[in-house]
Design an enzyme around this catalytic site. Structure first.
Site, PDB file in Angstrom:
ATOM      1  NE  ARG A 231     -13.726   9.679 -18.876  1.00 54.98           N
ATOM      2  CZ  ARG A 231     -14.060  10.097 -18.239  1.00 54.98           C
ATOM      3  NH1 ARG A 231     -15.069  10.128 -17.544  1.00 54.98           N
ATOM      4  NH2 ARG A 231     -15.531  11.469 -19.229  1.00 54.98           N
TER       5      ARG A 231
ATOM      6  N   GLY B  49     -19.520  10.784 -24.092  1.00 52.92           N
ATOM      7  CA  GLY B  49     -20.095  10.242 -23.620  1.00 52.92           C
ATOM      8  C   GLY B  49     -20.843   9.278 -24.440  1.00 52.92           C
TER       9      GLY B  49
END
Ligand SMILES: Nc1ncnc2c1ncn2[C@@H]1O[C@H](COP(=O)(O)OP(=O)(O)OP(=O)(O)O)[C@@H](O)[C@H]1O
Ligand SMILES: O=C(O)[C@H](O)COP(=O)(O)O
Length: 395
Positions: free
Chosen positions: A36, A351
């Site tokens: 991220r 996820g």
């Protein structure tokens, strides 16, 4: 309506409050996956090159409005500094006089990472006072936190009411890839839905069934469908109250001409553990005291073929208990099929599926891996993401 992009903004000398999603996994103060942070680099680099004064804001974990020492963003500032190759200053708070003082010392292109925005109770409550306090730090708001765009919080939604606003590059990319897939898909278009529970995937199955050519079901939620076909599922995951709904989905797929694929054979175990006894059985033969923890070899072959023949595949949720090596084979087979299908555009819906693809070392063979888990799921359900809706429209 298309949203303004940072390219539409005059950034030179402007203080930019840039919301990113640096909610990265950590173990004992060490970042275990920096995907991220890397994903936000193009926006941060661009802001820096344009001469903006960059204030980065993020949440980390769920501190529930209190300061939790282990959830400070200090390790993230260090990692970002290594990745971007320049100093990244770190504030101990996310707003207020001390932060303003720090900001006043920054020059064009400098970067300051604010403290975890979820240390303040107003963040998750979307308190306008907190949103204003964030806004007071800056001239412009940029949201690049796709992973948190499904949250209407002070730093993701509230602040946009008080500053000119735009989407960052990551936000733009996520919205355009997922948006194009849902509005103008290349065909055959296949959705692969797995994971633990039907309950969590109702919205996405319902929305995608209107759009796809093939719907593939796997994971724990498949056994509610197996039961809906009239078979016993032993100790496998089962949601009794969703059996009717599973039947309705199968009927709807038939009506719409969507090809519906579910496991034909499964790997069953006599215990939920790595060393359990295992067997391959057809879905008609699951014994009462065994549980199905993965899809079987015939099913893998069928899914492989459907994937090879697809032009676009969206995948959300593992095919089995991939955290245990003994039951990771089905999820791995799907990941490998996607990696081999070089003519297929593969979108991994964040996820657990993203974690699985990473675990198998196949991440760079996928076309797009979303940085959002919940956010990509809500997007695929056709929901409006508040963090996106709040941004200024492109005129
Ligand atoms: N047959 C099965 N029996 C029990 N658990 C299963 C089975 N198949 C998959 N799971 C479990 O489902 C979990 C993942 O499902 P979950 O719905 O939580 O996440 P997901 O679908 O990846 O959603 P997100 O993208 O939000 O993380 C994994 O922990 C996996 O072990
Ligand atoms: O990890 C995520 O999916 C995002 O950062 C959002 O986190 P949250 O579920 O705690 O809001």
């Amino acid at each position: 309506m298309e949203k303004k992009s940072i390219r539409d903004l005059d950034l030179k000398g402007k203080k930019v409050f840039c919301r990113v999603d640096f909610n990265v996994p950590m173990e004992e103060g060490k970042i275990t996956d920096d995907t991220r942070i890397r994903a936000a680099l193009p926006t941060i680099q661009y802001l820096s090159e344009q001469g903006a004064i960059i204030l980065l804001a993020s949440h980390l974990g769920r501190p529930k409005g209190e300061v939790k020492e282990e959830l400070r963003l200090t390790p993230v500032a260090h990692r970002l500094s290594e990745l971007i190759g320049k100093d990244v200053a770190k504030a101990d708070e996310a707003y207020g006089d001390a932060v303003k003082e720090q900001v006043s010392k920054l020059g064009e292109g400098d970067i300051l990472l604010l403290e975890n925005v979820r240390f303040y109770p107003g963040e998750e409550k979307n308190d306008p006072e907190l949103a204003k306090a964030f806004a007071e730090l800056a001239d412009v708001y940029v949201n690049d936190a796709f992973g948190a765009a499904h949250r209407a919080h002070a730093s993701t939604e509230g602040i946009a009411k008080y500053l000119p606003s735009a989407a960052g590059f990551l936000m733009d990319k996520e919205l355009s890839v997922l948006g194009k897939a849902l509005s103008n898909p290349e065909r055959p278009f296949t959705a692969i839905i797995g994971g633990a529970k039907v309950k969590d995937k109702i919205g996405v199955i319902d929305h995608l069934i209107d759009k796809v050519d093939n719907l593939i079901i796997g994971g724990g939620l498949a056994y509610t469908f197996v039961k809906a076909l009239g078979h016993e599922v032993g100790k496998s995951l089962l949601e009794e109250d969703k059996i009717d709904l599973a039947r309705q989905f199968m009927d709807k797929a038939k009506e719409k001409g969507v090809k519906f694929y579910m496991p034909q054979d499964v790997i069953i175990a006599d215990d939920f553990s790595e060393n359990a006894n295992k067997k391959v059985v057809s879905i008609e033969e699951i014994p009462a005291d065994w549980e199905a923890l993965d899809i079987g070899p015939k099913t893998r072959e069928t899914y492989h073929k459907v994937i090879q023949e697809s032009k676009l595949v969206i995948w959300n949720g593992p095919m089995g208990v991939f955290e245990l090596n003994a039951f990771a084979g089905g999820t791995k087979a799907v990941a490998e099929a996607l990696a081999e299908a070089t003519d297929t555009y593969s979108v991994i819906g964040g996820g657990d599926s993203a974690a699985a693809v990473e675990k198998f070392g196949l991440a760079d063979r996928m076309s797009h891996i979303s940085t959002g888990g919940g956010a990509s799921l809500e997007f695929m359900e056709g929901k409006v993401l508040p963090g996106v809706a709040a941004l200024d429209d492109k005129k």
